[in-house]
Design a protein around this motif. Structure first.
Motif, PDB file in Angstrom:
ATOM      1  N   ILE A 278      -1.899 -10.405  -0.951  1.00  0.00           N
ATOM      2  CA  ILE A 278      -1.884 -11.041  -2.271  1.00  0.00           C
ATOM      3  C   ILE A 278      -3.130 -10.695  -3.087  1.00  0.00           C
ATOM      4  O   ILE A 278      -3.129 -10.737  -4.310  1.00  0.00           O
ATOM      5  N   TYR A 279      -4.227 -10.316  -2.419  1.00  0.00           N
ATOM      6  CA  TYR A 279      -5.475  -9.989  -3.111  1.00  0.00           C
ATOM      7  C   TYR A 279      -5.616  -8.500  -3.417  1.00  0.00           C
ATOM      8  O   TYR A 279      -6.591  -8.096  -4.035  1.00  0.00           O
ATOM      9  N   LEU A 280      -4.691  -7.691  -2.936  1.00  0.00           N
ATOM     10  CA  LEU A 280      -4.906  -6.248  -2.943  1.00  0.00           C
ATOM     11  C   LEU A 280      -4.686  -5.649  -4.326  1.00  0.00           C
ATOM     12  O   LEU A 280      -3.672  -5.040  -4.608  1.00  0.00           O
ATOM     13  N   ASN A 281      -5.653  -5.840  -5.227  1.00  0.00           N
ATOM     14  CA  ASN A 281      -5.674  -5.129  -6.502  1.00  0.00           C
ATOM     15  C   ASN A 281      -7.059  -4.511  -6.685  1.00  0.00           C
ATOM     16  O   ASN A 281      -7.918  -4.621  -5.825  1.00  0.00           O
ATOM     17  N   ILE A 282      -7.238  -3.839  -7.796  1.00  0.00           N
ATOM     18  CA  ILE A 282      -8.442  -3.042  -7.970  1.00  0.00           C
ATOM     19  C   ILE A 282      -9.547  -3.868  -8.607  1.00  0.00           C
ATOM     20  O   ILE A 282      -9.501  -4.163  -9.781  1.00  0.00           O
ATOM     21  N   ALA A 283     -10.525  -4.234  -7.854  1.00  0.00           N
ATOM     22  CA  ALA A 283     -11.747  -4.893  -8.307  1.00  0.00           C
ATOM     23  C   ALA A 283     -12.553  -5.210  -7.057  1.00  0.00           C
ATOM     24  O   ALA A 283     -11.997  -5.345  -5.971  1.00  0.00           O
ATOM     25  N   LEU A 284     -13.847  -5.345  -7.228  1.00  0.00           N
ATOM     26  CA  LEU A 284     -14.726  -5.474  -6.064  1.00  0.00           C
ATOM     27  C   LEU A 284     -14.488  -6.766  -5.291  1.00  0.00           C
ATOM     28  O   LEU A 284     -14.311  -6.742  -4.078  1.00  0.00           O
ATOM     29  N   THR A 285     -14.477  -7.902  -5.972  1.00  0.00           N
ATOM     30  CA  THR A 285     -14.310  -9.172  -5.262  1.00  0.00           C
ATOM     31  C   THR A 285     -12.913  -9.310  -4.653  1.00  0.00           C
ATOM     32  O   THR A 285     -12.797  -9.700  -3.489  1.00  0.00           O
ATOM     33  N   PRO A 286     -11.823  -8.995  -5.370  1.00  0.00           N
ATOM     34  CA  PRO A 286     -10.511  -9.041  -4.715  1.00  0.00           C
ATOM     35  C   PRO A 286     -10.395  -8.106  -3.511  1.00  0.00           C
ATOM     36  O   PRO A 286      -9.725  -8.432  -2.543  1.00  0.00           O
ATOM     37  N   LEU A 287     -11.059  -6.952  -3.566  1.00  0.00           N
ATOM     38  CA  LEU A 287     -11.044  -6.066  -2.400  1.00  0.00           C
ATOM     39  C   LEU A 287     -11.700  -6.745  -1.201  1.00  0.00           C
ATOM     40  O   LEU A 287     -11.230  -6.628  -0.068  1.00  0.00           O
TER      41      LEU A 287
ATOM     42  N   THR B 231     -11.966  -0.475   9.461  1.00  0.00           N
ATOM     43  CA  THR B 231     -13.372  -0.046   9.431  1.00  0.00           C
ATOM     44  C   THR B 231     -13.543   1.294   8.718  1.00  0.00           C
ATOM     45  O   THR B 231     -14.634   1.585   8.240  1.00  0.00           O
ATOM     46  N   VAL B 232     -12.491   2.073   8.615  1.00  0.00           N
ATOM     47  CA  VAL B 232     -12.555   3.334   7.863  1.00  0.00           C
ATOM     48  C   VAL B 232     -12.893   3.058   6.401  1.00  0.00           C
ATOM     49  O   VAL B 232     -13.576   3.847   5.740  1.00  0.00           O
ATOM     50  N   ALA B 233     -12.448   1.913   5.883  1.00  0.00           N
ATOM     51  CA  ALA B 233     -12.667   1.576   4.471  1.00  0.00           C
ATOM     52  C   ALA B 233     -14.091   1.109   4.198  1.00  0.00           C
ATOM     53  O   ALA B 233     -14.546   1.156   3.042  1.00  0.00           O
ATOM     54  N   LEU B 234     -14.805   0.660   5.213  1.00  0.00           N
ATOM     55  CA  LEU B 234     -16.123   0.044   4.985  1.00  0.00           C
ATOM     56  C   LEU B 234     -17.148   0.962   4.312  1.00  0.00           C
ATOM     57  O   LEU B 234     -17.818   0.526   3.382  1.00  0.00           O
TER      58      LEU B 234
ATOM     59  N   VAL C 198     -14.371   4.389  -9.125  1.00  0.00           N
ATOM     60  CA  VAL C 198     -12.918   4.555  -9.158  1.00  0.00           C
ATOM     61  C   VAL C 198     -12.378   5.131  -7.845  1.00  0.00           C
ATOM     62  O   VAL C 198     -11.483   4.551  -7.220  1.00  0.00           O
ATOM     63  N   ILE C 199     -12.916   6.265  -7.419  1.00  0.00           N
ATOM     64  CA  ILE C 199     -12.410   6.913  -6.197  1.00  0.00           C
ATOM     65  C   ILE C 199     -12.630   6.019  -4.983  1.00  0.00           C
ATOM     66  O   ILE C 199     -11.757   5.896  -4.123  1.00  0.00           O
ATOM     67  N   MET C 200     -13.786   5.371  -4.912  1.00  0.00           N
ATOM     68  CA  MET C 200     -14.071   4.494  -3.772  1.00  0.00           C
ATOM     69  C   MET C 200     -13.074   3.336  -3.697  1.00  0.00           C
ATOM     70  O   MET C 200     -12.568   3.008  -2.629  1.00  0.00           O
ATOM     71  N   GLU C 201     -12.778   2.720  -4.839  1.00  0.00           N
ATOM     72  CA  GLU C 201     -11.798   1.629  -4.857  1.00  0.00           C
ATOM     73  C   GLU C 201     -10.418   2.113  -4.425  1.00  0.00           C
ATOM     74  O   GLU C 201      -9.739   1.445  -3.643  1.00  0.00           O
ATOM     75  N   PHE C 202     -10.020   3.278  -4.910  1.00  0.00           N
ATOM     76  CA  PHE C 202      -8.705   3.797  -4.562  1.00  0.00           C
ATOM     77  C   PHE C 202      -8.604   4.102  -3.069  1.00  0.00           C
ATOM     78  O   PHE C 202      -7.572   3.867  -2.444  1.00  0.00           O
TER      79      PHE C 202
ATOM     80  N   THR D 264      -6.019   2.283  -0.566  1.00  0.00           N
ATOM     81  CA  THR D 264      -5.108   3.111   0.219  1.00  0.00           C
ATOM     82  C   THR D 264      -5.210   2.783   1.699  1.00  0.00           C
ATOM     83  O   THR D 264      -4.193   2.648   2.390  1.00  0.00           O
ATOM     84  N   VAL D 265      -6.441   2.654   2.199  1.00  0.00           N
ATOM     85  CA  VAL D 265      -6.634   2.348   3.625  1.00  0.00           C
ATOM     86  C   VAL D 265      -6.039   0.985   3.963  1.00  0.00           C
ATOM     87  O   VAL D 265      -5.309   0.830   4.952  1.00  0.00           O
ATOM     88  N   LEU D 266      -6.321  -0.029   3.130  1.00  0.00           N
ATOM     89  CA  LEU D 266      -5.795  -1.365   3.405  1.00  0.00           C
ATOM     90  C   LEU D 266      -4.280  -1.405   3.286  1.00  0.00           C
ATOM     91  O   LEU D 266      -3.603  -2.069   4.079  1.00  0.00           O
TER      92      LEU D 266
END
Length: 197
Positions: A41-50, A143-146, A184-188, A192-194
């Motif tokens: 439910i939180y999986l959208n593009i922004a730092l805190t929701p990520l 952990t790949v996303a960290l 941008v690329i880091m968020e994407f 993608t990983v999640l």
């Protein structure tokens, strides 16, 4: 008609990818359930929701690994992370409102800085949790996303603590190359990983 800048073209690409992420997240929510704390439910593009999404994925993985009754030594830090992230959201919104109303920039700057510090603390705690549960298959993928999330946090940190708005790390007026690479690329990649997890 004014021409689009590099930031404008990046925004168009973000809008397209965010729409795709919204669709896949909605499908996941419908498939796996909104009620389960799985992070969809939180999986959208922004730092805190990520971070909220990562927190819920880790919580779900911990429950699958240890059963629903997690010991207090694990539940208390997770509750702290949830409260800290909600506080970071509120502080970020209030800081943005203060800035838009031309109130003293020191107040908005302080609120943004406190928000990013809370996010950094939560990231450190979630990283420790992810490493602790590394033996659990789903968390090995998470952990790949960290590292990518860390780069995204560094971008926000450098922006929040810059002495002026005319800095290279400003998402609207700064370097579009740095913005694309560190934001941008880091968020994407994280989304993608999640999503794949």
């Amino acid at each position: 008609m004014p021409r689009l800048t590099a930031h404008g073209y990046i925004a168009i690409v973000e809008l397209i990818i965010c729409t795709i992420a919204l669709v896949t997240s909605t499908v996941s929510c419908l498939r796996y359930g909104f009620k389960r704390q799985a992070g969809w439910i939180y999986l959208n593009i922004a730092l805190t929701p990520l971070h909220l999404s990562l927190l819920e994925f880790i919580t779900t993985s911990a429950r699958l690994a240890l059963g629903n009754n997690l010991p207090n030594i694990l539940t208390k830090p997770l509750h702290f992370c949830r409260l800290a992230l909600l506080s970071a959201i509120v502080l970020g919104i209030v800081g943005g409102v203060e800035l838009s109303q031309n109130n003293p920039p020191q107040t908005a700057s302080t609120l943004r800085r406190v928000s990013i510090v809370l996010i950094i603390v939560v990231f450190a705690i979630l990283t420790l949790f992810a490493l602790y549960f590394l033996g659990f298959a789903q968390l090995r993928r998470i952990t790949v996303a960290l590292p990518f999330l860390l780069v995204r946090i560094m971008y926000s940190l450098l922006n929040a603590f810059a002495s002026s708005t005319a800095n290279n790390f400003n998402s609207l007026t700064g370097s579009w190359i740095i913005y694309l690479a560190m934001d941008v690329i880091m968020e994407f990649v994280v989304v993608t990983v999640l999503s794949a997890t």
